[in-house]
Design an enzyme around this catalytic site. Structure first.
Site, mmCIF file in Angstrom:
data_model
loop_
_atom_site.group_PDB
_atom_site.id
_atom_site.type_symbol
_atom_site.label_atom_id
_atom_site.label_comp_id
_atom_site.label_asym_id
_atom_site.label_seq_id
_atom_site.Cartn_x
_atom_site.Cartn_y
_atom_site.Cartn_z
ATOM 1 N N GLU A 85 10.483 -4.656 4.565
ATOM 2 C CA GLU A 85 10.587 -6.048 4.115
ATOM 3 C C GLU A 85 10.305 -6.155 2.626
ATOM 4 O O GLU A 85 11.045 -6.781 1.863
ATOM 5 C CB GLU A 85 9.566 -6.927 4.864
ATOM 6 C CG GLU A 85 9.843 -7.111 6.335
ATOM 7 C CD GLU A 85 9.180 -6.056 7.208
ATOM 8 O OE1 GLU A 85 8.926 -4.933 6.719
ATOM 9 O OE2 GLU A 85 8.945 -6.351 8.393
ATOM 10 N N GLU B 80 -4.742 -6.779 14.782
ATOM 11 C CA GLU B 80 -4.244 -5.462 14.363
ATOM 12 C C GLU B 80 -5.386 -4.436 14.403
ATOM 13 O O GLU B 80 -5.160 -3.246 14.632
ATOM 14 C CB GLU B 80 -3.610 -5.526 12.961
ATOM 15 C CG GLU B 80 -2.635 -4.379 12.699
ATOM 16 C CD GLU B 80 -1.875 -4.506 11.383
ATOM 17 O OE1 GLU B 80 -2.501 -4.378 10.312
ATOM 18 O OE2 GLU B 80 -0.652 -4.715 11.414
ATOM 19 N N LYS C 115 9.356 -0.806 14.370
ATOM 20 C CA LYS C 115 9.932 -0.492 13.048
ATOM 21 C C LYS C 115 11.046 0.542 13.198
ATOM 22 O O LYS C 115 12.110 0.412 12.608
ATOM 23 C CB LYS C 115 8.862 0.111 12.122
ATOM 24 C CG LYS C 115 7.882 -0.866 11.543
ATOM 25 C CD LYS C 115 7.013 -0.125 10.511
ATOM 26 C CE LYS C 115 5.770 -0.929 10.152
ATOM 27 N NZ LYS C 115 4.844 -0.212 9.292
ATOM 28 N N HIS D 58 -4.213 -33.322 17.973
ATOM 29 C CA HIS D 58 -3.079 -34.143 18.412
ATOM 30 C C HIS D 58 -1.925 -33.282 18.900
ATOM 31 O O HIS D 58 -0.790 -33.743 18.988
ATOM 32 C CB HIS D 58 -2.641 -35.062 17.268
ATOM 33 C CG HIS D 58 -3.737 -35.978 16.845
ATOM 34 N ND1 HIS D 58 -3.982 -37.189 17.458
ATOM 35 C CD2 HIS D 58 -4.715 -35.821 15.924
ATOM 36 C CE1 HIS D 58 -5.040 -37.759 16.904
ATOM 37 N NE2 HIS D 58 -5.508 -36.947 15.967
ATOM 38 N N LYS E 62 0.840 -1.201 0.000
ATOM 39 C CA LYS E 62 0.000 0.000 0.000
ATOM 40 C C LYS E 62 0.877 1.255 0.000
ATOM 41 O O LYS E 62 0.683 2.170 -0.775
ATOM 42 C CB LYS E 62 -0.921 -0.033 1.223
ATOM 43 C CG LYS E 62 -1.842 1.145 1.322
ATOM 44 C CD LYS E 62 -2.827 0.963 2.471
ATOM 45 C CE LYS E 62 -3.595 2.259 2.702
ATOM 46 N NZ LYS E 62 -4.563 2.167 3.783
ATOM 47 N N ARG F 165 -5.287 -4.720 6.000
ATOM 48 C CA ARG F 165 -5.858 -6.025 6.350
ATOM 49 C C ARG F 165 -7.250 -6.222 5.765
ATOM 50 O O ARG F 165 -7.875 -7.260 5.984
ATOM 51 C CB ARG F 165 -5.849 -6.213 7.868
ATOM 52 C CG ARG F 165 -6.466 -5.080 8.653
ATOM 53 C CD ARG F 165 -6.080 -5.118 10.121
ATOM 54 N NE ARG F 165 -6.538 -3.944 10.852
ATOM 55 C CZ ARG F 165 -5.855 -2.811 10.968
ATOM 56 N NH1 ARG F 165 -4.681 -2.694 10.374
ATOM 57 N NH2 ARG F 165 -6.334 -1.800 11.666
HETATM 58 O O1 F6P Z 1 3.226 -2.864 9.792
HETATM 59 C C1 F6P Z 1 1.873 -3.154 9.658
HETATM 60 C C2 F6P Z 1 1.361 -2.856 8.280
HETATM 61 O O2 F6P Z 1 1.261 -1.487 8.098
HETATM 62 C C3 F6P Z 1 0.032 -3.533 8.019
HETATM 63 O O3 F6P Z 1 -1.033 -2.819 8.511
HETATM 64 C C4 F6P Z 1 0.045 -3.673 6.544
HETATM 65 O O4 F6P Z 1 -0.888 -4.602 6.092
HETATM 66 C C5 F6P Z 1 1.486 -4.104 6.330
HETATM 67 O O5 F6P Z 1 2.224 -3.370 7.279
HETATM 68 C C6 F6P Z 1 2.026 -3.899 4.948
HETATM 69 O O6 F6P Z 1 1.960 -2.567 4.556
HETATM 70 P P1 F6P Z 1 2.162 -2.155 3.049
HETATM 71 O O7 F6P Z 1 1.079 -2.760 2.240
HETATM 72 O O8 F6P Z 1 2.122 -0.651 3.030
HETATM 73 O O9 F6P Z 1 3.507 -2.654 2.604
#
Ligand code: F6P
Length: 550
Positions: A214, A357, A516, A388, A208, A272
């Site tokens: 990451e 979240e 973060k 199990h 987004k 989400r």
């Molecule tokens: O760190 C949490 C978050 O902001 C989530 O709410 C979101 O889904 C995820 O990181 C990934 O964010 P983005 O789509 O901006 O990479």
């Protein structure tokens, strides 16, 4: 903050008083007293059946819970969300994931945006692109067709598409293999790169914000891999092998992906809740636009039910209010999800983000401390595997953990016997958790096994089951795209309702920011930068890592 503070709420006071006696009820007695309990406490909507009779409540409890929902203006709050009011007040945003699955004419108009027109124009572009890739018309840099799709994203840009692609694998394109890379741990990307070829792979960079560490690190590494191994020049390689899904056009362009290869969405789609937007592109590639449309239609059917049904007949409201009863009045701090369908393997992880979240918060939307406990710990596994592993604790542990059992009545395989065995286990666990096993039953069993009084006395306490452990049973006819859409929307709205009861803004996530920021500092130190101020434990760990690195 004192979690036991009592808000000025008549319904809440009434529920507290009622809970004093309800805590002593046993569900065995509730069932014995009312032969119609199952038919009174079960309902079906949008193809989803819910049996909530195995909760520690009665008709009066439900009346009080619905009174609480009314006191919190649930219907007006729901209508405000669907109408596009800026209910995400800390970010000044509307919350309109429901518009992503609505017919164009039902989407609200925002001051600056024709939501329906924009949603459907992106859907058309996604459809054109997915048709090209699926048909083999979209080719890699050396003319070969695409065989592997790698979605690079994390959180909401990963969990939804991954969960749904897995859940609907029997509807998927036979040629396209889907991969999901999320972790900044290079082992994740590396494992996928080892299985694919540059010339036949398509990367979707899904973020987004297009700033998530990451995702950007994985995207850069994937881009370097493609250019190093592919023999493609940078421009052709990126144009044929990289597309982006984001709200951030500038960052996508800066990365080297052209606007025509970017599928946009908007700030009123929470991460989400974004599966229905262009974040669902890997799903549309796997399923085709027809089944993707069915997924949207299933969710929309649940939206309509949520908006139109009376609270007393409203599936998401009932699921949410049973949860509120368990959390706030019976004091249960965790909630487990048991999916009796192998293909729902990722559903508990998906719900963890959705619920925790959204509602894992300690301040109300007005910034005041909350006055009751909020989201329980959400966790789970597939049935029968969980039986199990940890079901021992669910049956005889010191904590009571309510469960949602989720099952499909029909399988999408034709292996004889398996489906009955699966459903039998699912129903049996719910029955055992509710009923338990009493002393006379255990004694009779031990006597029959030939044990004397002393032996019986020794084993008796171990073989007793207190029962009275709540669960919901959620049944689908079959795990189809439509049913999955309705199921996900059910949980989205459950989460919304609980957020309303707890007075939360369910649509921000400030709690993820601190870690973060600290990670960015520590990463610089691990790479040899100057030491920052830390506690002795953190400083010691950083030093240890720096010394031990090869
Ligand atoms: O760190 C949490 C978050 O902001 C989530 O709410 C979101 O889904 C995820 O990181 C990934 O964010 P983005 O789509 O901006 O990479």
């Amino acid at each position: 903050m004192n979690i036991a503070d009592i808000p000025a709420s008549p319904a809440h006071h009434a529920l507290q008083a009622h809970a004093q006696s309800a805590r002593n009820w046993h569900m065995r007695d509730l069932f014995a007293a009312d032969p119609d309990r199952f038919s009174r406490m079960s309902l079906e909507a949008a193809g989803i059946f819910l049996d909530y009779s195995k909760n520690r409540l009665d008709a009066h409890t439900l009346q009080l819970l619905f009174a609480l929902a009314r006191e919190k203006n649930l219907a007006a709050r729901r209508d405000a969300m669907f109408a596009g009011a800026p209910i995400n007040n800390t970010e000044g945003r509307a919350v309109l994931h429901t518009a992503l699955r609505a017919p164009r004419e039902l989407a609200p108009q925002l001051a600056q945006q024709d939501v329906g027109a924009d949603v459907h124009s992106v859907l058309t572009r996604m459809r054109r692109f997915s048709d090209q890739v699926r048909s083999g018309q979209w080719r890699g840099y050396d003319g070969r067709i695409i065989t592997d799709v790698v979605n690079i994203g994390i959180g909401g840009s990963d969990l939804g598409p991954k969960m749904a692609a897995h859940a609907l694998r029997s509807y998927s394109h036979p040629r396209l293999k889907m991969h999901f890379v999320s972790n900044v741990d290079g082992h994740d990307l590396d494992a996928v790169l080892q299985q694919i070829e540059p010339a036949t792979s398509l990367f979707i960079v899904a973020s987004k914000t297009f700033t998530t560490i990451e995702t950007m690190m994985n995207a850069r590494s994937a881009r370097a891999w493609l250019l190093a191994h592919g023999g493609a020049d940078a421009e052709a390689g990126l144009a044929k092998h990289f597309v982006a899904v984001s709200t951030n056009l500038a960052a996508v362009t800066e990365f080297g992906i052209a606007p025509e290869n970017m599928f946009p969405f908007w700030d009123w789609v929470g991460g989400r809740y974004s599966l229905w937007s262009a974040i669902g592109l890997p799903l549309m590639l796997a399923l085709g636009h027809g089944y993707f449309g069915d997924l949207l239609a299933g969710a929309h059917a649940m939206d309509r039910h949520f908006c139109e049904a009376e609270l007393e007949q409203n599936l998401p409201v009932i699921l949410a209010m049973c949860g509120v009863w368990n959390r706030n009045y019976l004091g249960f701090g965790a909630h487990s999800i048991a999916c009796y369908h192998q293909d729902l393997a990722h559903f508990p992880a998906y719900l963890q983000q959705l619920e925790m979240e959204s509602n894992g918060k300690s301040v109300r939307s007005n910034g005041q401390p909350v006055q009751q406990a909020t989201c329980p710990l959400i966790w789970g596994e597939r049935g029968t595997n969980g039986q199990h592993a940890y079901f021992q604790l669910l049956h005889q542990g010191t904590d009571i953990i309510p469960l949602d059992f989720i099952a499909a009545l029909n399988a999408s395989h034709d292996l004889p016997g398996h489906q009955d065995a699966l459903l039998a286990n699912c129903f049996a666990q719910a029955e055992a958790l509710m009923r338990g096993k009493q002393e006379d039953e255990v004694r009779a069993e031990l006597r029959q096994a030939g044990m004397n009084e002393t032996q019986q006395a020794q084993l008796l306490p171990h073989k007793l089951f207190a029962g009275n452990r709540p669960s919901n049973m959620i049944l689908l006819e079959m795990l189809t795209p439509h049913a999955l859409g309705a199921l996900i929307a059910l949980y989205e709205h459950k989460t919304f309702v609980q957020g309303v009861i707890w007075d939360l803004n369910s649509f921000d996530q400030w709690g993820v920011e601190l870690g973060k920021a600290l990670a960015a500092t520590i990463q610089r130190e691990l790479a040899g930068g100057a030491a920052a101020a830390h506690d002795s434990s953190t400083a010691g760990l950083i030093a240890r890592a720096r010394q031990a690195r090869f």
